[in-house]
Design a protein around this motif. Structure first.
Motif, PDB file in Angstrom:
ATOM      1  N   GLU A 278     -18.221 -39.277 -30.352  1.00 43.89           N
ATOM      2  CA  GLU A 278     -17.928 -38.012 -29.299  1.00 43.89           C
ATOM      3  C   GLU A 278     -17.841 -38.683 -27.956  1.00 43.89           C
ATOM      4  O   GLU A 278     -17.040 -37.830 -27.074  1.00 43.89           O
ATOM      5  N   ASN A 279     -18.665 -39.553 -27.660  1.00 43.55           N
ATOM      6  CA  ASN A 279     -18.699 -39.896 -26.068  1.00 43.55           C
ATOM      7  C   ASN A 279     -17.433 -40.725 -25.839  1.00 43.55           C
ATOM      8  O   ASN A 279     -16.930 -40.283 -24.773  1.00 43.55           O
ATOM      9  N   ALA A 280     -16.963 -41.464 -26.755  1.00 43.15           N
ATOM     10  CA  ALA A 280     -15.544 -41.937 -26.272  1.00 43.15           C
ATOM     11  C   ALA A 280     -14.447 -41.068 -26.311  1.00 43.15           C
ATOM     12  O   ALA A 280     -13.788 -40.941 -25.252  1.00 43.15           O
ATOM     13  N   GLN A 281     -14.552 -39.842 -27.061  1.00 42.97           N
ATOM     14  CA  GLN A 281     -13.455 -38.995 -26.998  1.00 42.97           C
ATOM     15  C   GLN A 281     -13.741 -38.328 -25.551  1.00 42.97           C
ATOM     16  O   GLN A 281     -12.711 -37.787 -24.814  1.00 42.97           O
ATOM     17  N   GLU A 282     -14.850 -37.807 -25.302  1.00 43.90           N
ATOM     18  CA  GLU A 282     -15.351 -37.002 -24.049  1.00 43.90           C
ATOM     19  C   GLU A 282     -14.705 -38.019 -22.631  1.00 43.90           C
ATOM     20  O   GLU A 282     -13.849 -37.304 -21.832  1.00 43.90           O
ATOM     21  N   ILE A 283     -14.922 -39.234 -22.782  1.00 42.38           N
ATOM     22  CA  ILE A 283     -14.753 -40.200 -21.677  1.00 42.38           C
ATOM     23  C   ILE A 283     -13.215 -40.306 -21.444  1.00 42.38           C
ATOM     24  O   ILE A 283     -12.389 -40.221 -20.608  1.00 42.38           O
ATOM     25  N   ASN A 284     -12.446 -40.380 -22.585  1.00 42.57           N
ATOM     26  CA  ASN A 284     -11.179 -40.656 -22.511  1.00 42.57           C
ATOM     27  C   ASN A 284     -10.198 -39.162 -22.131  1.00 42.57           C
ATOM     28  O   ASN A 284      -9.228 -39.224 -21.410  1.00 42.57           O
ATOM     29  N   ARG A 285     -11.061 -38.041 -22.439  1.00 42.75           N
ATOM     30  CA  ARG A 285     -10.537 -36.757 -22.001  1.00 42.75           C
ATOM     31  C   ARG A 285     -10.798 -36.658 -20.371  1.00 42.75           C
ATOM     32  O   ARG A 285      -9.742 -36.144 -19.830  1.00 42.75           O
ATOM     33  N   VAL A 286     -11.788 -37.319 -19.855  1.00 46.23           N
ATOM     34  CA  VAL A 286     -11.848 -37.124 -18.418  1.00 46.23           C
ATOM     35  C   VAL A 286     -10.975 -38.106 -17.856  1.00 46.23           C
ATOM     36  O   VAL A 286     -10.363 -37.687 -16.605  1.00 46.23           O
ATOM     37  N   LEU A 287     -10.688 -39.253 -18.457  1.00 48.53           N
ATOM     38  CA  LEU A 287      -9.557 -40.253 -17.733  1.00 48.53           C
ATOM     39  C   LEU A 287      -8.148 -39.785 -17.999  1.00 48.53           C
ATOM     40  O   LEU A 287      -7.346 -39.697 -17.015  1.00 48.53           O
ATOM     41  N   THR A 288      -7.997 -38.703 -19.012  1.00 49.07           N
ATOM     42  CA  THR A 288      -6.743 -38.326 -19.113  1.00 49.07           C
ATOM     43  C   THR A 288      -6.563 -37.146 -18.046  1.00 49.07           C
ATOM     44  O   THR A 288      -5.320 -37.006 -17.329  1.00 49.07           O
ATOM     45  N   GLU A 289      -7.572 -36.520 -17.629  1.00 44.20           N
ATOM     46  CA  GLU A 289      -7.659 -35.474 -16.438  1.00 44.20           C
ATOM     47  C   GLU A 289      -7.378 -36.105 -15.280  1.00 44.20           C
ATOM     48  O   GLU A 289      -6.574 -35.591 -14.551  1.00 44.20           O
ATOM     49  N   CYS A 290      -7.996 -37.256 -14.949  1.00 42.62           N
ATOM     50  CA  CYS A 290      -7.726 -38.131 -13.914  1.00 42.62           C
ATOM     51  C   CYS A 290      -6.264 -38.519 -13.549  1.00 42.62           C
ATOM     52  O   CYS A 290      -5.654 -38.570 -12.566  1.00 42.62           O
ATOM     53  N   ALA A 291      -5.767 -38.952 -14.726  1.00 36.60           N
ATOM     54  CA  ALA A 291      -3.996 -39.370 -14.892  1.00 36.60           C
ATOM     55  C   ALA A 291      -3.522 -38.260 -14.365  1.00 36.60           C
ATOM     56  O   ALA A 291      -2.473 -38.287 -13.342  1.00 36.60           O
ATOM     57  N   HIS A 292      -3.765 -37.007 -14.911  1.00 43.82           N
ATOM     58  CA  HIS A 292      -2.814 -35.852 -14.582  1.00 43.82           C
ATOM     59  C   HIS A 292      -2.920 -35.349 -13.026  1.00 43.82           C
ATOM     60  O   HIS A 292      -2.121 -34.862 -12.553  1.00 43.82           O
ATOM     61  N   GLU A 293      -4.214 -35.643 -12.766  1.00 47.34           N
ATOM     62  CA  GLU A 293      -4.506 -35.170 -11.110  1.00 47.34           C
ATOM     63  C   GLU A 293      -3.801 -36.195 -10.391  1.00 47.34           C
ATOM     64  O   GLU A 293      -3.278 -35.885  -9.249  1.00 47.34           O
ATOM     65  N   SER A 294      -3.478 -37.317 -10.881  1.00 44.97           N
ATOM     66  CA  SER A 294      -2.820 -38.252 -10.138  1.00 44.97           C
ATOM     67  C   SER A 294      -1.226 -38.287 -10.137  1.00 44.97           C
ATOM     68  O   SER A 294      -0.486 -38.973  -9.597  1.00 44.97           O
ATOM     69  N   GLU A 295      -1.083 -37.202 -11.158  1.00 42.93           N
ATOM     70  CA  GLU A 295       0.507 -37.059 -11.236  1.00 42.93           C
ATOM     71  C   GLU A 295       1.146 -38.143 -12.089  1.00 42.93           C
ATOM     72  O   GLU A 295       2.185 -38.481 -12.151  1.00 42.93           O
ATOM     73  N   LEU A 296       0.183 -38.826 -12.804  1.00 43.12           N
ATOM     74  CA  LEU A 296       0.918 -39.733 -13.783  1.00 43.12           C
ATOM     75  C   LEU A 296       0.589 -39.611 -15.293  1.00 43.12           C
ATOM     76  O   LEU A 296      -0.190 -38.993 -15.593  1.00 43.12           O
ATOM     77  N   SER A 297       1.538 -40.101 -16.148  1.00 37.64           N
ATOM     78  CA  SER A 297       1.300 -40.044 -17.635  1.00 37.64           C
ATOM     79  C   SER A 297      -0.070 -40.909 -17.974  1.00 37.64           C
ATOM     80  O   SER A 297      -0.369 -41.783 -17.162  1.00 37.64           O
ATOM     81  N   ILE A 298      -0.623 -40.572 -19.113  1.00 37.22           N
ATOM     82  CA  ILE A 298      -1.875 -41.310 -19.308  1.00 37.22           C
ATOM     83  C   ILE A 298      -1.406 -42.817 -19.602  1.00 37.22           C
ATOM     84  O   ILE A 298      -2.163 -43.930 -19.326  1.00 37.22           O
ATOM     85  N   GLU A 299      -0.285 -43.041 -19.991  1.00 38.34           N
ATOM     86  CA  GLU A 299       0.395 -44.448 -20.218  1.00 38.34           C
ATOM     87  C   GLU A 299       0.273 -45.340 -19.126  1.00 38.34           C
ATOM     88  O   GLU A 299      -0.206 -46.362 -18.968  1.00 38.34           O
TER      89      GLU A 299
END
Length: 403
Positions: A278-299
């Motif tokens: 569950e923690n891994a899921q949550e951390i990756n969710r936050v990182l994905t949001e950071c990517a979107h804020e940077s206007e980048l794809s998660i990849e």
């Protein structure tokens, strides 16, 4: 067309006392001529709901039966379905096992169904005791964890089990676990002394390397921990706990791209009911949001971070040509990385390419005019009039990771 509520259950329900897996599908008709379908894979032996999901299905009951019940099914009332599923969950809960993480989502079809309308009692386990049968998806470590939980709740003789292979820990693993218990209780030095000979004697033992990595985490040496956790994963690539602790180290080192990748492995190999998962899921969710804020794809976001980290490692070792290549890749993925452009400038200066360095530093300052390493290096560049490589102490290095 189904009635308002209906329950379908696999034929294995007729042999409930044998504790074979049972598949339950509960259906609720929607006003939009479609069906809400919730599916539950029940382990009546001890684990309860092992899998669950919810979906919207076209209003074709025959197609649904063909999809999920190749060997036929038995139709039950909605009250029976809810009562059976909730009884299995309650039985497993007493033994310390939680239902599948999507169980709550799947229970949305329970609305309006009263369990009091079903008077049937269900007997779980086998021959009056909890029963665990190791499935093909459960490795030895998972089986050992389940059996240890049953021992804690029921005692050594209070349950039955069948496993594919031995789940008893080998002597070396037992010693590693003892060392980790010492470390967690504050006896870190004793743990190091006891485990060090095992590292020399068993350099390819996954648990030894994993334990050695954890000791370095507790001792505050994250770089050494990363090294040994990586070595452990070379021996056991599916160890979710090694992946999780590696992710923790990467996050502490601000290597977020690598942390994301490690968390993906936790999600791939881990237990969905485990807090680590569950923690891994949550951390990756936050990182994905950071990517979107940077206007980048998660990849691109993750790729740029990993390339940046590789560049930092190479630059710290004075390997400026490889470092330059990594920073180029980083800024290709994330053109707004002022630190990436700045470090490119530093590498180019060290390689005796001042004109290219000036362009890279200016790109950094165009993004962030107040970025001090680029400002200082640009000032030094104006003073230095040479096309030869300069001492690495001359220019300011930036070892800070992008966030």
């Amino acid at each position: 067309m189904p009635t308002t509520h209906i329950t379908l259950v696999s034929q294995s329900i007729t042999e409930l006392s044998e504790a074979h897996p049972i598949f339950v599908t509960m259906i609720r008709q929607r006003k939009t001529d479609s069906m809400e379908v919730s599916c539950f894979l029940i382990d009546p032996g001890c684990l309860g709901v092992k899998d669950a999901w919810y979906e919207i299905h076209e209003p074709d009951l025959d197609a649904l039966k063909e999809r999920y019940f190749e060997d036929g099914c038995i139709e039950k009332s909605a009250a029976w379905g809810r009562h059976f599923v909730e009884s299995a969950v309650a039985y497993a809960k007493k033994l310390g096992f939680k239902p599948h993480r999507d169980y709550k989502k799947a229970t949305r079809v329970f609305g309006g169904i009263q369990t009091k309308d079903c008077s049937e009692d269900f007997s779980f386990g086998r021959n009056g005791k909890p029963f665990y049968f190791q499935s093909s998806k459960e490795d030895a470590a998972t089986a050992r964890k389940i059996i240890n939980q049953l021992k804690a709740k029921c005692g050594d003789d209070g349950f039955h089990f069948i496993v594919e292979y031995s789940v008893e820990a080998d002597p070396v693993t037992t010693q590693v676990e003892q060392c980790l218990e010492w470390a967690e209780s504050g006896r870190i030095e004793d743990a190091f002394v006891k485990l060090k000979p095992l590292v020399k004697k068993h350099p390819d033992h996954a648990k030894v390397l994993y334990g050695w990595g954890l000791l370095h985490i507790l001792d505050g040496d994250r770089l050494a921990a990363i090294r040994y956790l990586r070595m452990a994963l070379e021996q056991d690539p599916e160890d979710q706990y090694a992946w999780y602790n590696l992710s923790v180290c990467y996050r502490e080192e601000e290597q977020f791209g690598r942390a994301f990748e490690a968390n993906c492995k936790v999600i791939e190999f881990g237990d969905e009911n485990d807090a680590f998962w569950e923690n891994a899921q949550e951390i990756n969710r936050v990182l994905t949001e950071c990517a979107h804020e940077s206007e980048l794809s998660i990849e691109d976001y993750i790729s740029s971070h990993i390339s940046f980290d590789l560049g930092v490692e190479a630059m710290a070792a004075s390997q400026f040509e490889p470092a330059l290549g990594h920073f180029r890749t980083a800024v290709q993925k994330n053109p707004r990385s002022h630190q990436g452009h700045g470090n490119m400038g530093t590498c180019l200066l060290q390689l005796g390419r001042p004109d290219e360095a000036r362009k890279a530093l200016q790109s950094s300052l165009d993004i962030d005019p107040d970025y001090k390493p680029a400002l200082q290096n640009m000032k030094l560049l104006k003073k230095a009039k040479t096309d030869k490589p300069l001492s690495k102490e001359v220019f300011i290095h930036n070892f800070t990771r992008d966030k």
